[in-house]
Every structure is written in C-alpha cells, then in structure tokens.
Scaffold this motif. Structure first.
Motif, PDB file in Angstrom:
ATOM      1  N   GLU A   3      -3.522   6.368   0.970  1.00  0.00           N
ATOM      2  CA  GLU A   3      -4.153   6.600   2.275  1.00  0.00           C
ATOM      3  C   GLU A   3      -3.449   7.747   2.990  1.00  0.00           C
ATOM      4  O   GLU A   3      -2.227   7.878   2.909  1.00  0.00           O
TER       5      GLU A   3
ATOM      6  N   SER B 294      -4.971  13.834   0.068  1.00  0.00           N
ATOM      7  CA  SER B 294      -4.877  12.789  -0.937  1.00  0.00           C
ATOM      8  C   SER B 294      -6.063  12.901  -1.884  1.00  0.00           C
ATOM      9  O   SER B 294      -7.213  12.862  -1.454  1.00  0.00           O
ATOM     10  N   PHE B 295      -5.749  13.031  -3.164  1.00  0.00           N
ATOM     11  CA  PHE B 295      -6.776  13.060  -4.199  1.00  0.00           C
ATOM     12  C   PHE B 295      -6.749  11.772  -5.011  1.00  0.00           C
ATOM     13  O   PHE B 295      -7.270  11.724  -6.123  1.00  0.00           O
ATOM     14  N   ASP B 296      -6.125  10.729  -4.472  1.00  0.00           N
ATOM     15  CA  ASP B 296      -6.032   9.437  -5.149  1.00  0.00           C
ATOM     16  C   ASP B 296      -6.514   8.350  -4.192  1.00  0.00           C
ATOM     17  O   ASP B 296      -6.023   8.257  -3.065  1.00  0.00           O
ATOM     18  N   PRO B 297      -7.457   7.508  -4.612  1.00  0.00           N
ATOM     19  CA  PRO B 297      -7.978   6.470  -3.714  1.00  0.00           C
ATOM     20  C   PRO B 297      -6.919   5.434  -3.308  1.00  0.00           C
ATOM     21  O   PRO B 297      -7.100   4.739  -2.311  1.00  0.00           O
ATOM     22  N   ASP B 298      -5.822   5.358  -4.048  1.00  0.00           N
ATOM     23  CA  ASP B 298      -4.761   4.406  -3.713  1.00  0.00           C
ATOM     24  C   ASP B 298      -3.724   4.991  -2.762  1.00  0.00           C
ATOM     25  O   ASP B 298      -2.704   4.362  -2.491  1.00  0.00           O
TER      26      ASP B 298
ATOM     27  N   ARG C 282       0.865  -1.181   0.000  1.00  0.00           N
ATOM     28  CA  ARG C 282       0.000   0.000   0.000  1.00  0.00           C
ATOM     29  C   ARG C 282       0.898   1.226   0.000  1.00  0.00           C
ATOM     30  O   ARG C 282       2.065   1.155   0.379  1.00  0.00           O
TER      31      ARG C 282
END
Length: 167
Positions: free
Chosen positions: A117, A111-115, A62
């Motif tokens: 955290e 964070s603007f990316d779902p990947d 992750r």
C-alpha cells in the motif's frame, strides 16, 4: 520483475500518460542528502521512500510504502494510528526489495505490487518538482508533485515527522 523492469515500467507509465518528467544521470548514490546535492535541489524536494511492516494484530501484517519529503523523518506513530496497528517498523531489506521491486536507495514512490500500500505525505504531492532515484542508483527522475499524485494515486496522509536533523 527485475529492477531494470521496474525502471522501464515507470518510464512507460510516464510516456504512456504524456506526463512531463526529466531524467538526471549522476554517479551511483542512494543517500537522500548526497543524491539531492548531486541533482542540485533542496533535500526537501526529494521523495524519501521506506517500506514499513505494519502489524495490525498477532496474525495480520501489511506492508506499506511511505513517502515523505527528503528532509523529514517518517512519523511511525502517525502510521500506527492510520492503520490502528499494534506495531510499525521498517521492513527487512529482502522484503522491501521484493515488494518495491528495487534495491534500498532506489525505491520508487510508486507501488507496482498489490501487497504494498502507498501512503504519501501532503508535502510530497504539493512539491513543484519532486525528485527520486528511478529504481537505479545512477539515474533520478524529476516530476511535478501533482502529476506524481495523479499517477501513483497514494493515500495522502500526514506521516512526516520533524526534519531529520532535528533532535
């Protein structure tokens, strides 16, 4: 999303939610200590942002954006414990730039990316004023820590180690 899009997305988020903020233009700089001096605030009020690679097991990795006060180090052991991970280290520059949608030195505490955290230290979200480069080396932003927490919705955990100058 380009880096300029990241900047515009941040400003739109702040404007759309009527969140008070202040923009600060300065010479291009991405080093926390130097840019804090340019902005005229203690380094402890800066948001130091790092993208980490967290290996949960041999097959599962992750990426985590960690945010600590500018005068502190990230406690990698604390992050490892949070995720029950085998390994935690700094992501390579290309991965960090792709996920954070910003070049090193301009990574937002959002964070603007779902990947990706987001985990922030409690000392970050309690700052009366929190400063960070706004996805640009020549422009920074100041926002109240509680407003940052409300908008970014980070997982708040103790991840700051000792001050960066401590041996």
């Amino acid at each position: 999303m380009s880096h300029d899009d990241t900047y515009r997305r941040l400003i739109s988020l702040l404007d759309d939610t009527a969140t008070p903020y202040r923009l600060i233009d300065h010479v291009p700089e991405g080093t926390t200590e130097t840019v804090s001096a340019l902005r005229g605030h203690p380094v402890s009020q800066a948001a130091k942002c790092l993208v980490l690679r967290v290996k949960l097991d041999r097959r599962t990795t992750r990426h985590v954006l960690v945010v600590v006060p500018g005068d502190r180090r990230v406690d990698l052991d604390a992050v490892r414990g949070l995720f029950a991970a085998r390994y935690v280290g700094v992501s390579d520059a290309a991965t960090a730039e792709r996920l954070a949608r910003a070049v090193p030195g301009t990574v937002l505490p959002f964070s603007f990316d779902p990947d990706l955290e987001l985990v922030a230290d409690p000392e970050v979200v309690t700052q009366p004023q929190l400063y960070f480069n706004a996805a640009r080396l020549d422009r920074s932003l100041a926002i109240a820590g509680p407003d940052y927490e409300r908008l970014a919705q980070p997982r708040v955990e103790k991840i700051a180690g000792p001050p960066a100058s401590a041996g």
